[in-house]
Design an enzyme around this catalytic site. Sequence first.
Site, short mmCIF file in Angstrom:
data_model
loop_
_atom_site.label_atom_id
_atom_site.label_comp_id
_atom_site.label_asym_id
_atom_site.label_seq_id
_atom_site.Cartn_x
_atom_site.Cartn_y
_atom_site.Cartn_z
N ASP A 23 -16.35 13.77 21.54
CA ASP A 23 -17.52 13.24 22.14
C ASP A 23 -18.39 12.85 20.62
O ASP A 23 -18.61 13.84 19.90
CB ASP A 23 -18.07 14.08 22.71
N ASN A 25 -21.41 11.11 20.99
CA ASN A 25 -22.81 10.70 21.22
C ASN A 25 -23.51 11.90 22.09
O ASN A 25 -24.54 11.89 22.47
CB ASN A 25 -22.74 9.69 22.00
N ASP A 27 -23.01 13.62 24.94
CA ASP A 27 -23.18 13.65 26.51
C ASP A 27 -22.08 14.56 26.99
O ASP A 27 -21.95 14.63 28.10
CB ASP A 27 -23.28 12.06 26.98
N ASP A 31 -15.27 9.74 23.78
CA ASP A 31 -15.53 8.30 23.86
C ASP A 31 -14.58 7.74 22.72
O ASP A 31 -13.96 8.25 21.93
CB ASP A 31 -17.27 8.29 23.75
N ASP A 100 -3.49 1.48 29.07
CA ASP A 100 -3.11 1.92 30.61
C ASP A 100 -3.15 0.91 31.67
O ASP A 100 -4.63 0.23 31.72
CB ASP A 100 -3.86 3.25 30.94
N ASP A 197 0.90 2.34 35.03
CA ASP A 197 0.70 3.48 35.93
C ASP A 197 1.43 3.33 37.46
O ASP A 197 1.46 2.01 37.63
CB ASP A 197 -0.87 3.47 36.33
N GLU A 238 5.43 3.93 34.40
CA GLU A 238 5.81 5.17 35.34
C GLU A 238 6.26 4.80 36.58
O GLU A 238 5.64 3.82 37.27
CB GLU A 238 4.39 5.83 35.43
N HIS A 309 -1.05 14.12 30.74
CA HIS A 309 -2.26 14.38 31.41
C HIS A 309 -2.26 14.72 32.86
O HIS A 309 -3.16 15.09 33.64
CB HIS A 309 -3.33 13.29 31.47
N ASP A 310 -1.05 14.50 33.43
CA ASP A 310 -0.64 14.83 34.87
C ASP A 310 0.07 16.36 35.12
O ASP A 310 0.49 16.58 36.18
CB ASP A 310 0.26 13.90 35.44
C1 NOJ Z 1 -0.62 8.37 37.67
C2 NOJ Z 1 -1.54 8.85 36.73
O1 NOJ Z 1 -1.06 9.11 35.48
C3 NOJ Z 1 -2.53 9.96 37.27
O2 NOJ Z 1 -3.38 10.58 36.50
C4 NOJ Z 1 -3.26 9.14 38.46
O3 NOJ Z 1 -4.00 9.92 39.07
C5 NOJ Z 1 -2.09 8.32 39.36
N1 NOJ Z 1 -1.34 7.76 38.55
C6 NOJ Z 1 -2.94 7.33 40.13
O4 NOJ Z 1 -3.35 6.28 39.44
#
Ligand code: NOJ
Length: 530
Positions: A23, A25, A27, A31, A100, A197, A238, A309-310
Amino acid sequence: MKKEFSACYDLVVYQIYPRSFKDSNGDGIGDLPGVLSELDYIKSLGVNAIWLCPIYKSPQCDNGYDISDYRDIDPMYGTMADFERLLAAAHEKGIKVIMDLVANHTSSEHEWFRQARSSRENPYHDYYYWAEKPLTNWRAEFGGSAWEYNQATGEYYLHSFAVGQPDVNWTNPKVREEFKAIVDFWVEKGVDGFRCDVLDHISKDFKKGMRRNGPHLHEYIKELFGRDHLTNIYTVGEAETTKESILATCGQDRKELKSVFQFTHFFVGRKGKYTPAPHRLDDVKKILVGWQRFTAKHDLLYILLTDNHDRPWFNSRVGNDGALRFESATDIATMVFLLKGIPFVYEGQEIGCANSHFSTIDAFNDVECLGYYKEQKGLIDEQKLLEQINFGSRDNSRRPFAWDGSENHGFTSAPAPWLPYATRSDEINLEKDTAGEKSVCNYYRALFALRADREVLRRGEWQQLKRFKRNCFVYLRTLGEEKILVVCNFEKAQKITGLPEGKLLLSNAKRRLGANGEYAPYECAVYDLK
Ligand code: NOJ
């Protein structure tokens, strides 16, 4: 292999979850200027590309995977000028930038959908899927029915994910033109690639009950990416990971995608998303071996990854995040990143991050796990439910990056970040990691330096030494005269003998003159056999 495919073996990609990286700034939210300020750190890891999770304008119901304007930056992350500065600085340092691309759905706040939902006659109506009665009994990924009623038109619309993420109707040629123009917009700005995605969702067949991988999938992907000016743009999808569909999407003459993630090893160690299951690293190895053979046979690119991140942290699930956290994290990195393919490192992985343990649901933000919590609350014991959430929530890997051991971990100057820090941030942070002798981060640096130095580790053939079947992974990389041996021991200490001897190039232990002998749990070593 075609030039534009083979060039991808030189990539090492670092995935950034912008709201949690740095971060600038105050908040409490990471960013773009924050990313810019850490480009030297990123470069120091030996990576040469960054993938930015969505930074476009968005109401953030799914942390940016719900886009309301594909041609603008969300103010939370900065401005278009900030993006352009980041892009230029990254390029100057030899770092490519991968965006992305979310093509299956928009935000319900997107202008297309605002128009579409206003009346059946609106020209944008047909940009989405509508029906007077739900066409299927599909559940949305984040809970509830996948069909939501819209008062103004008296119809239901499809949302495969959250209610705020209506699926776009790719059968409409205008929609396909829109996405081509969006890709071109970013390519003209100078970006180098796209992570796409849930791309397999863009073709569906309601009658056959196919919510993805429908009959027009390949036609649409080709239309989007098969255009000549995109030949050197890197793409990773993906998408469904059956062998047939990967072959159909990534074949070098297909003009579709350069690569697709294979996630099958992510399912080791869990039953469904929220329940642990028995596992051994041998189970992971088996899956990796299968993909190495398959991609070699069909001359396809393979993505080397363990985290994103999933998913909660891979090392917490299938490795050891306790006393042997360093050994296990580096052993897994060695076994995966020296295979043949393109390494993807997810922010925090390189400091050996581990899952958190929270005792309240208030510490979570992820729309997916909150949906699960809502569905299960009252059905199972609260304590048990929280245990499940701690095990399976995507928030595990989305917590702010801990740069140091100070109160706000060098992430922000705000009193509190957007999402609580990982519960082990005092113990697991970059400063502490690199100050110690056992530094995961410094090991990653050495690993990628070796990979950069030795062509054989990028383009060489891969071959498993099959005699070493249990509780370890032993393989060779070969290119002309060059030969490198990789030995990764797994959970149990054991003696490994019968290996060819060579010069030690890298190890996560303080050993080792020769390749043969005792290996401690999670000990690994790499030898030059030339
Ligand atoms: C896959 C993404 O990596 C995930 O974070 C997202 O929630 C779903 N697709 C829906 O876009």
